[in-house]
Design an enzyme around this catalytic site. Sequence first.
Site, mmCIF file in Angstrom:
data_model
loop_
_atom_site.group_PDB
_atom_site.id
_atom_site.type_symbol
_atom_site.label_atom_id
_atom_site.label_comp_id
_atom_site.label_asym_id
_atom_site.label_seq_id
_atom_site.Cartn_x
_atom_site.Cartn_y
_atom_site.Cartn_z
ATOM 1 C CG ASP A 87 -1.986 1.078 1.105
ATOM 2 O OD1 ASP A 87 -1.684 2.152 0.562
ATOM 3 O OD2 ASP A 87 -3.118 0.839 1.565
ATOM 4 C CE1 TYR A 132 -7.393 10.000 0.495
ATOM 5 C CE2 TYR A 132 -8.426 8.839 -1.327
ATOM 6 C CZ TYR A 132 -8.035 8.888 0.001
ATOM 7 O OH TYR A 132 -8.276 7.817 0.816
ATOM 8 C CE LYS A 133 -4.411 8.973 2.379
ATOM 9 N NZ LYS A 133 -4.309 7.605 2.856
HETATM 10 C C1 LIG Z 1 -5.486 6.827 3.068
HETATM 11 C C2 LIG Z 1 -5.262 5.366 3.081
HETATM 12 C C3 LIG Z 1 -6.239 4.490 2.588
HETATM 13 C C4 LIG Z 1 -7.566 5.014 2.110
HETATM 14 O O1 LIG Z 1 -8.310 4.084 1.406
HETATM 15 P P1 LIG Z 1 -9.626 4.557 0.642
HETATM 16 O O2 LIG Z 1 -10.147 3.337 0.039
HETATM 17 O O3 LIG Z 1 -9.218 5.614 -0.315
HETATM 18 O O4 LIG Z 1 -10.542 5.165 1.658
HETATM 19 C C5 LIG Z 1 -5.961 3.133 2.579
HETATM 20 N N1 LIG Z 1 -4.783 2.661 3.057
HETATM 21 C C6 LIG Z 1 -3.820 3.483 3.545
HETATM 22 C C7 LIG Z 1 -2.535 2.926 4.038
HETATM 23 C C8 LIG Z 1 -4.043 4.860 3.586
HETATM 24 O O5 LIG Z 1 -3.129 5.671 4.087
#
Ligand SMILES: *Cc1c(COP(=O)(O)O)cnc(C)c1O
Length: 418
Positions: free
Chosen positions: A204, A229-230
């Site tokens: 991830d 989006y980050k």
């Molecule tokens: C921000 C984040 C997510 C977000 O997942 P969404 O499906 O976009 O809500 C997932 N995993 C990690 C490690 C994150 O930092």
Amino acid sequence: MDLCRTHAETLDAEDPLAAFRARFAGAGEDGLLYLDGNSLGRMPRETPAALARVVEDEWARGLVGSWASWIGAATRLGDRLAAGVLGAGPGEVLVGDSTSVNLYKLLVAGVDARPGRDVLVCCADDFPTDRYIVAGVAAARGMTVREVPADIDEGLDADVLAAALDERVAVVVLSAVAYRSGALADIAALTRAARDVGALVLWDLSHAAGAVPVDLAAAGADLAVGCTYKYLGGGPGAPAFLYVRRELQERLRQPIWGWFGQRDQFAMGPEYDPVPGVERFGVGTPPVLAMAAVEVGAGLVAEAGIGRLAAKGRALGQLTVALADAWLAPHGVALASPRDPARRGSHVTLAHPQAWQLTQALVDRGVVPDFRTPDRVRLGPAPLYTRFVDVWDAMDRFRAVLAEGAHERYPTERARVT
Ligand SMILES: *Cc1c(COP(=O)(O)O)cnc(C)c1O
């Protein structure tokens, strides 16, 4: 380190990325010291016009004929991310769905590619959605989850992970940068360790993409997902990306058999027969408007260059840590991230028993961090638009709040979003 504001000004004057700041809405205008670029990146100034083009030219005028171009958007954008951000090859990255959904798809695909194995490994301190999806897949498949313990400040220890790996493990899910502490994992080394027992690692990259070089090809990574989006500035709910190493693609099947993964899609064939390439990991109609925003945000990251972004992110972090040591530690604030900058992504986390009250007091004073459990203030100074003086000023306000005890007046009860 020189802790004078003039030193921060010097660092800004020497910053090769300084000009990018003007390309983000609000930066330098809204008066905010925005330190949450790791949660929701600022909006690039070009984004509204890019969205308007899709709405007015392609949708309003082009109507359904625009699908001739939209149909390739998920792979076109994927290729750009691959080259500019992820260190992957063309045809290895696809944009669409959310990080959670992509994680599910690649996790199940990985499990099916390792028949006879009944264990999934994840990190006990990983982001909740990652752990929940691992637990859900394990429950559906009658598998066991090994949650590897990790220090919430220092991150996962490679030896502790190694002790959890054996021939029963099908897939390991790990974050490249820990969401809470910013601790950085060694993608190449941990991928090798898992491969030695025949397991796949699903990375991830949500807090890593756009912040640190991930070099998926060089690291030998097999599978990855991440948010746009980050640091990538794609906007709230922007579609995520997924990566599958080319040689693996044809051997993997994802569980959601949708028509966007289908060979000769508009032949409307009787049975699911996925294309050989990365599009087989797609499902349904992609969010065309949202992808236009990702294209702008990720384009700025690629233009700045991951190497320069990571170097500035590290320098911003070092200034943050030095100021926290000098000004905040006397008030009981402790560093809750690895101290060695080589072991961090681009965010720094601080611990204090009243972290939630401090977060609220800071927001009221124009400093925007976020709160993370159990007692952390997380500071994500995105290198594209955060200046060194912004960090200096934010930490100056932080010490003033502590000195005055201003945070004591804020509620201890948490808001729905922290
Ligand atoms: C921000 C984040 C997510 C977000 O997942 P969404 O499906 O976009 O809500 C997932 N995993 C990690 C490690 C994150 O930092």
